[in-house]
Design an enzyme around this catalytic site. Structure first.
Site, PDB file in Angstrom:
ATOM      1  N   GLU A 115     -54.512  24.972  66.781  1.00 57.55           N
ATOM      2  CA  GLU A 115     -55.575  24.456  65.908  1.00 57.55           C
ATOM      3  C   GLU A 115     -55.032  24.036  64.537  1.00 57.55           C
ATOM      4  O   GLU A 115     -55.588  24.391  63.498  1.00 57.55           O
ATOM      5  CB  GLU A 115     -56.683  25.503  65.749  1.00 57.55           C
ATOM      6  CG  GLU A 115     -57.335  25.893  67.060  1.00 57.55           C
ATOM      7  CD  GLU A 115     -58.540  26.830  66.875  1.00 57.55           C
ATOM      8  OE1 GLU A 115     -58.592  27.516  65.845  1.00 57.55           O
ATOM      9  OE2 GLU A 115     -59.415  26.845  67.761  1.00 57.55           O
ATOM     10  N   GLU A 171     -59.454  27.480  74.910  1.00 58.08           N
ATOM     11  CA  GLU A 171     -60.116  28.743  74.597  1.00 58.08           C
ATOM     12  C   GLU A 171     -61.623  28.570  74.735  1.00 58.08           C
ATOM     13  O   GLU A 171     -62.185  27.592  74.248  1.00 58.08           O
ATOM     14  CB  GLU A 171     -59.813  29.208  73.160  1.00 58.08           C
ATOM     15  CG  GLU A 171     -58.349  29.464  72.865  1.00 58.08           C
ATOM     16  CD  GLU A 171     -58.121  29.851  71.410  1.00 58.08           C
ATOM     17  OE1 GLU A 171     -59.091  30.252  70.736  1.00 58.08           O
ATOM     18  OE2 GLU A 171     -56.977  29.736  70.937  1.00 58.08           O
TER      19      GLU A 171
END
Length: 491
Positions: A127, A272
């Site tokens: 991220e 995720e």
């Protein structure tokens, strides 16, 4: 159990549903869902134990956030497909040095491949374009990605192992709430597209992390039912597409963003997705079971989403709780696991394996059955008491204490005892860790009550057999406690 389980019509119906799910997985060509395996824990389970947990529960793939030797060695000859990770803090060196990228691939990919580890992906960063990072990794992510890809090609692995950059879903958005109006954030638009083009050119995948829970957490007006897969929410109609859950809508917002920029066919992996079980009023085992089972049942059909029909490749977040994770995003961060820190399932899930029941970790060894609690003779009006609690919580884990959390029903004395015990267990039940200026004492009677568990820590040798031990010198601990007690006494 979640509402999906409560709405069942008896054992026969449940068995039939499980059979249908299994057939659906097989017919769609979908392997068992993957899991994220994080290791930010003070006492992580031994890797061999975790690998056995993964295999016993039918997982076929695992996503890592680094390439620790103990973890990678345990995965050798396991048959599990592995996505290995490069932490964000290494992006700068990977971006600036081809030699560093070559060495990383040699040490963390080629080395373990040769030893029987089934590495399939390298995740470059995690991220890195998250808005809260304020652009810290904008200039290094793409160069690092290119160098790692070049290193894989140089090692003869360019076709066997694919690169990716796991992104948070905040890299794209839609002003109207409709997926068809989706596009990448304007501040990173060009940076994302150069990565997308590179992934497309090299056969990579776009990995995205999607969290309906976070939307519910940050927006009090978010329609809670839209986070789940039961079809109870008000649908979002977007042209010919109808969305009854946030996952499909968020996923297709990404599809539209890619499509508008010429990359509508780029493969997508859900890096995720999950739901925490504690640390917030909407984080509990019932909702986590409802969400995770709903998600797996949803993708088991192989139907995909309106904009991308077909199988969905996904990794649940996460396998095990991590008590050393930062709680800056929220207290729930330490409670994403399907399992507790010691490998106990928090709720039941059907992974698409016939007659499956989620299995607990085997061979876990615990410290003695004793807890650290507040002495019954201590007055709650003692002005020095709050400082000892603050000290314990700052150095241990008190994220289960709070409004509508698992220990939210505790009275004041029990709250203090919970904090003391957390510190005591995290320090391996060292006698001096249950001092607190003489306010605490040990007991052999379990103070756990209702949903609130006063844990006993895993044995140090069991937890640290594969990882360098942190310094836990009694002398240093005594010194630290003496200093804080001195400060409390002098105030």
């Amino acid at each position: 159990m979640g509402s999906r389980a409560r709405s069942g019509r008896g054992g026969a119906a449940a068995l039939f549903a499980a059979a249908v799910m299994v057939v659906s997985w097989l017919a769609a060509g979908v392997g068992a869902i993957g899991a994220n395996w994080g290791t930010q824990a003070s006492h992580p389970l031994p890797p061999d134990t975790v690998v056995k947990m993964l295999k016993d529960n039918g997982f076929q793939k695992v996503k890592l956030f680094d390439a620790e030797d103990g973890t990678m060695s345990a995965l050798r000859k396991s048959g599990l497909e592995v996505m290995v990770g490069i932490p964000n803090e290494l992006l700068a060196i990977m971006a600036s040095s081809m030699k560093a990228a070559d060495k990383w691939v040699e040490k963390n990919v080629s080395n373990y491949l040769n030893k029987g580890c089934n590495v399939r992906y390298v995740a470059v960063g995690n991220e890195p374009f998250l808005s809260t990072y304020n652009g810290s990794f904008l200039l290094t992510t793409f160069p690092a990605l290119k160098n790692i890809q070049s290193a894989l090609v140089k090692a003869g692995l360019g076709n066997q192992i694919k690169v990716t950059v796991p992104q948070n879903a905040d890299v794209y958005d839609t002003a109207t709430g409709k997926p068809s109006d989706g596009d990448f954030r304007t501040d990173i638009h060009d940076r994302i597209l150069e990565i997308v083009k590179f992934l497309s050119d090299t056969g990579g995948v776009f990995t995205v992390n999607i969290y309906p829970f976070i939307s519910l957490y940050i927006d009090p007006n978010f329609p809670a039912e839209y986070a789940f897969f039961d079809g109870r929410s008000q649908p979002v109609v977007d042209g010919s597409a109808t969305y009854t859950n946030m996952f499909d809508a968020n996923h297709d917002t990404l599809i539209w963003a890619l499509k508008k920029n010429g990359y509508g066919n780029l493969p997508i992996v859900i890096g995720e997705i999950g739901w925490p079980t504690d640390g917030d009023m909407n984080a509990n085992a019932q909702l986590a079971q409802r969400f995770n089972q709903g998600f797996m049942t949803h993708i088991a059909t192989g139907q995909g989403t309106p904009m991308r029909p077909g199988p969905i490749d996904a990794y649940l977040f996460s396998l095990i709780d991590e008590d050393d994770k930062s709680i800056q995003p929220g207290n729930f961060e330490r409670h994403w696991g399907i399992y507790t820190y010691d490998g106990i399932p928090k709720y039941q899930l059907n992974f698409g394996v016939p007659n499956s029941q989620i299995k607990r970790a085997s061979g876990v060894k615990y410290l003695d059955k004793k807890w650290c609690v507040l002495k019954p003779t201590v007055s709650l009006d003692d002005p020095k008491l709050p400082d000892t609690v603050s000290y314990a919580c700052a150095r241990a884990d008190c994220t289960s204490l709070g409004y509508r959390t698992s220990c939210g029903m505790l009275d004041t004395r029990s709250n203090i005892s919970y904090a003391y015990n957390s510190f005591y267990q995290k320090n391996d039940q060292d006698d001096v860790a249950c001092g607190f200026s003489g306010y605490a004492t040990t007991t052999g009677q379990d103070p756990s009550t209702g949903t609130c568990r006063f844990g006993i820590m895993i044995e140090v040798d069991s937890a640290y057999s594969w990882k360098p031990r942190r310094v836990r010198s009694n002398y240093l601990l005594v010194l630290l406690l003496a200093l804080v007690h001195l400060c409390v006494s002098s105030s």
